[in-house]
Design an enzyme around this catalytic site. Structure first.
Site, mmCIF file in Angstrom:
data_model
loop_
_atom_site.group_PDB
_atom_site.id
_atom_site.type_symbol
_atom_site.label_atom_id
_atom_site.label_comp_id
_atom_site.label_asym_id
_atom_site.label_seq_id
_atom_site.Cartn_x
_atom_site.Cartn_y
_atom_site.Cartn_z
ATOM 1 C CG ASP A 182 -2.276 0.605 0.972
ATOM 2 O OD1 ASP A 182 -2.305 1.813 0.739
ATOM 3 O OD2 ASP A 182 -3.295 -0.114 0.995
ATOM 4 C CG HIS A 236 -5.295 3.744 0.814
ATOM 5 N ND1 HIS A 236 -4.815 2.477 0.578
ATOM 6 C CD2 HIS A 236 -6.578 3.743 0.398
ATOM 7 C CE1 HIS A 236 -5.764 1.739 0.038
ATOM 8 N NE2 HIS A 236 -6.854 2.486 -0.082
ATOM 9 C CG ASN A 336 -13.565 1.312 -5.024
ATOM 10 O OD1 ASN A 336 -13.811 0.195 -4.589
ATOM 11 N ND2 ASN A 336 -12.812 2.179 -4.368
ATOM 12 C CB SER A 404 -9.313 0.495 -0.212
ATOM 13 O OG SER A 404 -8.509 0.603 -1.338
#
Length: 770
Positions: A182, A236, A336, A404
């Site tokens: 990430d 994130h 998404n 996520s």
């Protein structure tokens, strides 16, 4: 590939910038924007990629000449290994990506060639707020995201992963590591720091052909910088890490699916949430190699991947398969876009690898999130992904939405299962998929038709524990002298809900030794200090001591070693410095004699010296010392002491002990009285009829103090020499006078000095000119 962290702020908002590019053999049409690599971005096959770069793998029969030819023909200025499956990243000075790919794909020595796709974060975080973790336990509560809620702030009871019931079985473990691929992790966050993986030692791995050395205390890898510092600069990665393993039951912030965890930061996305396929491969490769090098200290079993985008990459698929071969589950966000992944492939969740587990997002009513991708054959299960509260940088917490956020729920659940279940990757994946809650919103659009239920999964694999305890003692060994004591720590660890009282005892003690515990017992679990006291008569030796813990129904033991050594005998040593001294007859020499005690010696040591030559005497100051100390030894000779080398024995004597050392005294005779003669300058020019002047010097030695009578010989004709003064004991002036009839030429003059029986000479020269 444009890979992006899969989280959202508003429905269907995807941070993907479509670029118009020219796919011809000239310079690429590229743009420079947020998170973009320095080389720019180009669109290839409908997805963003690093301009001027390609990823390839050579065939097994390709040789160095083939590779050099490829580099020459594409005008390569970079050729770097990536991952561990043989892939390489190439950059061209002059060709754009499509032109490179056309050439590389046609080359007979290249197994595959593909763009270096760009990876991005999908969206930005909402404003921070604190609220309830409905994904772990949904009571129908109204969560605290307020106007920032992506879905409904009020949920439906039971639309959660049943974490609280699973915690009756386990709240996690640090034995298995979750690699978060990430933007990194804020390893200083107070709700994360206890559960961040930390290297126990320095270690070195090779990633993409480059050697990387990580120091003890580091927390993972930064594939962008090629360093061991995965500090998050985006939020994130810290958010997904918190869902996996924010510290539980610590009175701070939130908790993850695991109260206790080990989360490794594998940073490949930058501060804007962008990164390349090549760096994603290298981040995964680091986890594989760290596990190989450190073993149980870096037992990476789960890779959490909340990112996606771009096209198919054979190099990335090879690396995911390599992770599978190293027993790592690859949990991936479905995306998404609100699309069917059976039709519109999303990577990496669509890779056909046995360890890939693709995750859709559900909301707090168990509906499929409006933004979530799905797929009857390509998306495995759903998990909470709407308005999820978790950790963000700098001790903050925020609500994020996206697949996520669903992905770390599954990654955390996998780690929770591994804390109590012995499962390989295939078994771990099948257990998670086979124990979902079937919900209408996922029926027919995911493989399982269900949403994650970690309680069902952990109870399906966990054997009900039997109440028991183990006992351990540290340190493993202690050494004491007779009459001293040694302390150990005996620790009882409970398992399976064991809560009985455990009483300590010790056996195997040597004669004259005793054992005591403080406290004498613990309830369920705890520690006690074991003190082993020996007596002065306890025999020296090595003894195995059995430490036993006994409950009403169970007994367990461990062993420690007690090494008893004999108490040292009081003693001393003596030394003297310097080792040798030289004096002339009649002079004195000084030495330092030093006493050093051992074994508690504290007696009086008196000094003496022997082996003195005739006419010599020795004295010590002080004459003795108590326990330890130094004394100055002075040895005085007289003029009759014979010249020679003498070993002198320096002795220290206490009432019961005597020790000696030696020094050397060298006596030399005084030097004989004598003198030497010199003259300056060594040469002079003198016109006829003129004079030359020299200085004659007498240098005494050995106490010489007589008068020296000087004379000169070798004068030229019609010349004379005179000394002033003459005789002399130190210096005299020689004047050489010539006449007008003195012949020209060079003449060697001998100057003679006579004193009693001693005669010495020196020479000078005179040059008669004109």
């Amino acid at each position: 590939m444009k890979n992006v962290p899969m989280f959202r702020k508003t429905p269907f908002l995807i941070l993907v910038l479509t670029l118009a590019v020219a796919a011809t053999l000239g310079k690429p049409v590229a743009t420079q924007g947020r998170g973009q690599p320095p080389g720019g971005i180009i669109v290839v096959n409908g997805a963003e990629a690093v301009a001027g770069e390609a990823i390839l793998k050579y065939t097994v029969d390709a040789n160095d000449a083939d590779k050099q030819d490829v580099n020459r023909r594409i005008d390569a200025d970079e050729d770097v290994a990536i991952g561990g499956a043989g892939a390489r990243r190439l950059h061209s000075r002059s060709l754009d990506t499509p032109a490179m790919l056309n050439f590389l794909k046609a080359h007979g020595k290249i197994a595959f060639a593909e763009p270096n796709y760009i990876i991005h974060a999908i969206a930005t975080p909402n404003d921070p707020s604190f609220g309830m973790l409905w994904g772990l336990q949904n009571t129908g509560q109204t969560i605290g995201c307020g106007a920032n809620c992506f879905g409904s702030p009020t949920g439906a009871a039971g639309a959660d992963i049943s974490a609280t019931l699973a915690w009756d079985i386990s709240t996690g473990s640090r034995a298995n590591v979750v690699g978060v691929v990430d933007t990194g992790i804020d390893y200083n966050h107070p709700d994360l720091m206890a559960n961040v993986w930390t290297s126990p030692q320095d270690f070195t791995v090779t990633v993409g052909g480059a050697s990387v050395t990580c120091l003890a205390g580091t927390h993972g890898y930064n594939a962008i910088a090629g360093t061991c510092n995965p500090l998050d600069d985006n939020d994130h990665g810290s958010h997904t890490s918190g869902t996996i393993g924010a510290t539980g039951n610590n009175g701070v912030g939130v908790t993850g699916v695991n109260w206790v965890a080990s989360v490794m930061g594998l940073k490949f996305l930058n501060a804007s949430g962008s990164g390349s396929t090549a760096n994603a491969i290298n981040a995964i490769e680091f986890a594989i190699q760290a596990k190989a090098v450190l073993g149980a200290s870096a037992n990476v079993r789960v890779l959490s991947n909340s990112w996606g985008g771009g096209g198919f990459s054979q190099a990335l698929l090879d690396e995911i398969n390599k992770a599978n071969a190293n027993d790592m589950l690859f949990v991936a966000a479905a995306g998404n876009n609100g699309l069917n992944n059976d039709i519109f492939a999303n990577y990496p969740s669509n890779y056909d690898a046995p360890n890939v587990l693709a995750v859709a997002a559900t909301d707090n009513h168990d509906a499929l999130a409006s933004f979530s991708n799905y797929g009857h054959t390509t998306v495995d299960l759903g998990a909470p992904g709407v308005d999820v509260l978790s950790t963000t940088r700098n001790n903050t917490y925020q609500y994020f939405s996206g697949t996520s956020m669903a992905t770390p729920h599954v990654s955390g659940a996998a780690a929770l299962l591994l804390s109590v279940c012995t499962l390989d990757t295939a078994g771990l994946k099948s257990t998670l998929m086979g124990n979902v809650d079937l919900i209408p919103s996922l029926n027919g659009i995911t493989v399982t038709g269900g949403r994650l239920n970690v309680n069902k999964a952990i109870r399906a694999c966990a054997v009900p524990p039997t109440p028991d305890f183990t006992i351990a003692a540290t340190p493993a060994s202690q050494s004491v002298v007779q009459g001293a004591s040694a302390a150990y720590t005996a620790t009882v660890t409970a398992s399976g809900g064991f809560s009985d009282t455990v009483t300590f005892s010790a056996s195997g003690l040597p004669a004259g030794a005793t054992a005591s515990f403080n406290p004498t017992s613990v309830a369920g679990a705890g520690s006690s200090t074991l003190t082993l006291a020996t007596g002065v008569a306890t025999p020296a030796g090595s003894y195995t001591i059995t430490v036993t813990g006994t409950s009403p129904t169970l007994t367990h033991s461990t062993t420690v070693t007690l090494v008893v050594t004999a108490a040292p005998t009081p003693d001393f040593t003596i030394a003297a410095t310097p080792a040798s001294q030289s004096v002339v007859q009649g002079a004195s020499a000084g030495y330092t004699a030093t006493v050093t005690p051992t074994g508690g010696f504290s007696g009086t040591v008196t000094f003496s010296a022997s082996g003195l030559p005739a006419g010599a005497t020795a004295s010590f100051n002080p004459a003795s010392v108590v326990g330890s100390g130094s004394s100055t030894l002075t040895i005085a000779t007289d003029v009759t002491t014979p010249a020679g080398s003498y070993p002198i024995t320096v002795t220290g004597t206490s009432p019961t002990l005597t020790h000696s050392t030696t020094v050397t005294l060298v006596v030399t005779a005084p030097a004989a009285a004598d003198f030497s003669l010199s003259a300056a300058p060594s040469s002079q020019n003198v016109p006829r009829g003129s004079s030359a002047v020299y200085t004659v010097t007498v240098t005494p030695s050995g106490g010489f103090n007589g008068a020296v009578t000087l004379s000169v010989s070798g004068l030229p004709p019609n010349a004379s020499g005179s000394f002033n003064p003459n005789p002399t004991g130190s210096a005299s002036t020689l004047t050489v006078s010539t006449s007008s009839s003195t012949p020209r030429g060079t003449y060697a003059l001998t100057i003679t000095g006579v004193s009693g029986s001693l005669t010495h000479t020196t020479t000078v020269s005179v040059h008669v000119i004109r």
